[in-house]
Design a protein around this motif. Structure first.
Motif, PDB file in Angstrom:
ATOM      1  N   GLY A 135       3.792  -7.050   3.275  1.00  0.00           N
ATOM      2  CA  GLY A 135       3.460  -6.152   2.170  1.00  0.00           C
ATOM      3  C   GLY A 135       2.495  -5.074   2.613  1.00  0.00           C
ATOM      4  N   ALA A 136       2.644  -4.612   3.865  1.00  0.00           N
ATOM      5  CA  ALA A 136       1.617  -3.790   4.499  1.00  0.00           C
ATOM      6  C   ALA A 136       1.586  -2.339   4.040  1.00  0.00           C
ATOM      7  CB  ALA A 136       1.792  -3.831   6.022  1.00  0.00           C
ATOM      8  N   THR A 137       2.589  -1.878   3.322  1.00  0.00           N
ATOM      9  CA  THR A 137       2.647  -0.453   3.012  1.00  0.00           C
ATOM     10  C   THR A 137       1.918  -0.067   1.731  1.00  0.00           C
ATOM     11  OG1 THR A 137       4.785  -0.722   1.879  1.00  0.00           O
ATOM     12  CG2 THR A 137       4.830  -0.147   4.239  1.00  0.00           C
ATOM     13  N   ARG A 138       1.425  -1.045   0.974  1.00  0.00           N
ATOM     14  CA  ARG A 138       0.713  -0.688  -0.253  1.00  0.00           C
ATOM     15  C   ARG A 138      -0.163  -1.845  -0.720  1.00  0.00           C
ATOM     16  NH1 ARG A 138       5.349  -0.671  -5.035  1.00  0.00           N
ATOM     17  NH2 ARG A 138       6.090  -2.803  -4.729  1.00  0.00           N
ATOM     18  N   GLY A 139      -1.021  -1.537  -1.671  1.00  0.00           N
ATOM     19  CA  GLY A 139      -1.825  -2.554  -2.334  1.00  0.00           C
ATOM     20  C   GLY A 139      -2.700  -3.353  -1.388  1.00  0.00           C
ATOM     21  N   ILE A 140      -2.741  -4.648  -1.614  1.00  0.00           N
ATOM     22  CA  ILE A 140      -3.599  -5.537  -0.842  1.00  0.00           C
ATOM     23  C   ILE A 140      -3.199  -5.557   0.625  1.00  0.00           C
ATOM     24  CG2 ILE A 140      -4.320  -7.932  -0.554  1.00  0.00           C
ATOM     25  CD1 ILE A 140      -3.918  -8.208  -3.641  1.00  0.00           C
TER      26      ILE A 140
END
Length: 229
Positions: free
Chosen positions: A8-13
């Motif tokens: 999930g590296a492209t946004r948020g946490i």
């Protein structure tokens, strides 16, 4: 410095975690399903590489990881990706259950399994970004909570199984965070989304980093992060 995989590296946490680890000088493997967004992030975080993988299709994880080439050791794996759908159990079709369990649990287990040899080699650390829903279930949150309760069980079992191999495991139970997922929740609830009322993704990333940087004589097994007052 170490090598870390962040989902999930492209946004948020996930993005906040990746940025902090990069600031510390670590090498990164940025995991996500949007190849274009990952390529842009690689430019922002020089020295990183991409793992293009769709967690909705866990069967594709092992060949995707194999495409990275040799990964002899891995200091950490941070599971930040997640999906949410809300609704009463009576109105939730099986496909929603399958999709949530695939992304939030099955794919997490599969990616962990595939990377375990590299994690064992480095006596690495696995962080599961969970939710308060992994501790308790509320009305209309049944499917999401079930996937997060499963994630808690996965983390607890992994910790016991891999302790002898020197692998540390941390579950991070979050309250509401100012992300696009939170915006989606507010749309469902019919309420206005005010990011200032919730936890900043970078604050969560700092909690994750604190667990990762804890000296080897201790293991942070669980962290609960709630909005401040």
């Amino acid at each position: 410095m170490g090598t870390y995989v962040v989902t999930g590296a492209t946004r948020g946490i996930g993005l906040a975690v990746a940025e902090l680890l990069h600031e510390r000088g670590h090498d990164l493997v940025l995991a996500g399903r949007n190849a274009e967004a990952l390529a842009e992030l690689e430019k922002r975080l020089p020295g990183s590489s991409s793992l293009v993988v769709d967690l909705r299709a866990p069967e594709g994880i092992e060949p995707a990881v194999a495409g990275l080439g040799p990964l002899p050791s891995l200091d950490g794996l941070v599971h930040s990706a997640g999906a949410i759908e809300l609704g009463e159990i009576a109105k939730t079709p099986y496909q929603v259950w399958q999709d949530l369990l695939a992304v939030n649990l099955v794919a997490v287990a599969e990616l962990t399994r595939v990377l375990l040899p590299a994690l064992r080699a480095a006596r690495g650390h696995v962080v599961f970004v969970n939710s308060g829903s992994g501790l308790r279930a509320k009305p209309e949150w049944g499917a999401y909570a079930a996937s997060k309760h499963g994630l808690r069980a996965l983390a607890d079992a992994l910790r016991e199984e891999e302790h002898a191999n020197g692998i540390r495991v941390t579950s991070v139970y979050l309250g509401r965070v100012a992300t696009e997922m939170q915006r989606k929740i507010h749309e469902y609830e019919g309420s206005e989304f005010d990011p200032s009322k919730y936890i900043e993704p970078r604050t969560v990333a700092l909690a994750v980093l604190a667990a990762l940087e804890t000296p080897r004589d201790a293991e942070v097994t669980e962290v609960t992060v709630r909005p401040g007052v």
